[in-house]
Design a protein around this motif. Structure first.
Motif, PDB file in Angstrom:
ATOM      1  N   ALA A  91       0.940  -1.311   0.143  1.00  0.00           N
ATOM      2  CA  ALA A  91      -0.079  -0.077  -0.127  1.00  0.00           C
ATOM      3  C   ALA A  91       0.876   1.399   0.095  1.00  0.00           C
ATOM      4  O   ALA A  91       0.556   2.108  -0.723  1.00  0.00           O
ATOM      5  CB  ALA A  91      -0.862   0.242   1.112  1.00  0.00           C
ATOM      6  N   ALA A 118      -2.632  -0.275   5.928  1.00  0.00           N
ATOM      7  CA  ALA A 118      -3.225  -0.163   4.697  1.00  0.00           C
ATOM      8  C   ALA A 118      -4.438   0.800   4.565  1.00  0.00           C
ATOM      9  O   ALA A 118      -4.747   1.205   3.494  1.00  0.00           O
ATOM     10  CB  ALA A 118      -3.745  -1.609   4.516  1.00  0.00           C
ATOM     11  N   ALA A 123      -5.022   1.808   0.309  1.00  0.00           N
ATOM     12  CA  ALA A 123      -5.412   0.388  -0.508  1.00  0.00           C
ATOM     13  C   ALA A 123      -7.045   0.237  -0.387  1.00  0.00           C
ATOM     14  O   ALA A 123      -7.487   0.693   0.619  1.00  0.00           O
ATOM     15  CB  ALA A 123      -4.511  -0.427  -0.078  1.00  0.00           C
TER      16      ALA A 123
END
Ligand code: AN7
Length: 352
Positions: A91, A118, A123
């Motif tokens: 990410a 993340a 992401a």
């Protein structure tokens, strides 16, 4: 300016003048001498603090390569399955490179810090009702049918970037240690280190290569048992993997180096996790402590040659997983009254 592993190890990596010099400052991590462990194991033990990489784990070395190559090859999205660290790293580097990132994770089994990363790096997160092995299978199938670049360690650029850690160890010592100990999950890291040491030896950067000692969690010890584990379980969620992707390469690393792959129990991992923090001042995540648990286990059966030089790879930062750390507190905190008298009473455990 920060120099990352692509620039520093340019001559040893499959890069071209078209490869973007992507970096978040990964690599060049500290190698710290561990007095207590050295005493306890009658050896010279060094800790390689891979948790000091930009996203807090060793994954950044391989990920910077995989994402740079994806960018070079014109991809606009990357995808991975992950127990947490790979997704955090993917990410971050995807964000830096301007790519979309999809991560498929086992729902409920990713440590809080990793998931937070993340989320913040932007992401798209897809939790599944299943484990890492199932997530990886899904990602592999998807990668075949859609134009997204898989950045799990089945992507060969991951191992290439990851191998730079072996070069660093040789640079710091001027030679190879006798033993490199590390946790084994999907088995990419042990395979990459072995690749790195072998190559460095071919380039005459060292005169010998170390033995690779890998340690799996008892409930997820597929390589040790020589069979897939369909329901892997361990407190060290990072290595809760029952069908390692680099299984064959890890076995090769063990055989070629004259090393071992053994298992350690969750209790042994927990004990090593506490010893590292309390005696060495190092806060790693539970999976990383499996390497130290393994060293204790080998020492108990007299398998550690006296005065040998050992490097243990502490793969992830302890801050990734605050919940595991807090389990050490047997009782919830109870605040005291804010008076000097109460403070003295509580610190010295006396009545005043
Ligand atoms: C801290 O993030 O597999 O044997 O998806 O996070 O190379 O897989 C993480 C693995 C050790 C095992 N220590 O390394 C993932 C993932 C930590 C880890 C391992 C992992 P490999």
């Amino acid at each position: 300016m920060t120099i990352g592993i692509i620039e520093r190890y340019y001559d040893y990596l499959p890069v071209t003048d078209k490869t973007p010099m992507l970096s978040l400052g990964e690599g060049n991590t500290p190698l710290v001498y561990a007095e207590h462990l050295s005493d306890a194991l009658s050896a010279h033990v060094y800790l390689k603090l891979e948790g000091l990489n930009p996203t807090g784990s060793f994954k950044d070395r391989g990920m910077v390569m995989a994402v740079a190559k994806a960018k070079e090859n014109g991809a606009d999205a990357v995808i991975c399955a992950s127990t947490g660290n790979t997704s955090a790293s993917a990410a971050a580097y995807a964000a830096k490179a301007g790519l979309n990132c999809f991560v498929v994770i086992p729902h409920g089994y990713v440590a809080a810090g990793k998931l937070a990363q993340a989320v913040l790096y932007g992401a798209k997160i897809i939790p599944i009702e299943g484990n890492f092995d199932q997530a990886l299978e899904m990602v592999k199938v998807l990668g075949e049918h859609y134009s997204v670049e898989i950045v799990n360690s089945i992507n060969p650029y991951r191992l290439e970037g990851q191998k730079t850690a072996a070069y660093e160890i040789i640079e710091k010592f001027g030679h190879s240690p006798h033993i490199v100990a590390l946790p084994v999950g999907n088995a990419g890291n042990i395979s990459a280190y072995w690749l790195g040491f072998k190559e460095a030896h071919e380039h005459q950067l060292c005169q010998s290569v170390p033995k690779m000692w890998g340690f799996q969690a008892e409930g997820a010890a597929a390589i040790v048992r020589n069979r897939k584990i369909s329901n892997p379980e361990t407190f060290a969620t990072a290595i809760r993997i029952g069908d390692p992707a680099s299984w064959k390469l890890a076995v090769k690393a063990r055989e070629e180096s004259g090393g071992i792959i053994n298992d350690v129990t969750d209790d042994e991992i927990r004990e090593a996790y506490y010893v590292l923090a309390e005696k060495e001042g190092v806060f790693c995540e539970p999976a990383s402590a499996a390497a130290i648990a393994g060293l204790y286990k080998q020492a108990k059966v007299g398998e550690i040659p006296k005065d040998s030089t050992i490097v243990a790879i502490l793969t992830g930062n302890g801050l990734k997983d605050p919940d595991s750390a807090m389990q050490k507190n047997s009782e919830p905190f109870k605040p005291i009254q804010a008076t000097e008298e109460e403070l003295v009473k509580n610190i010295f455990e006396v009545e005043v």
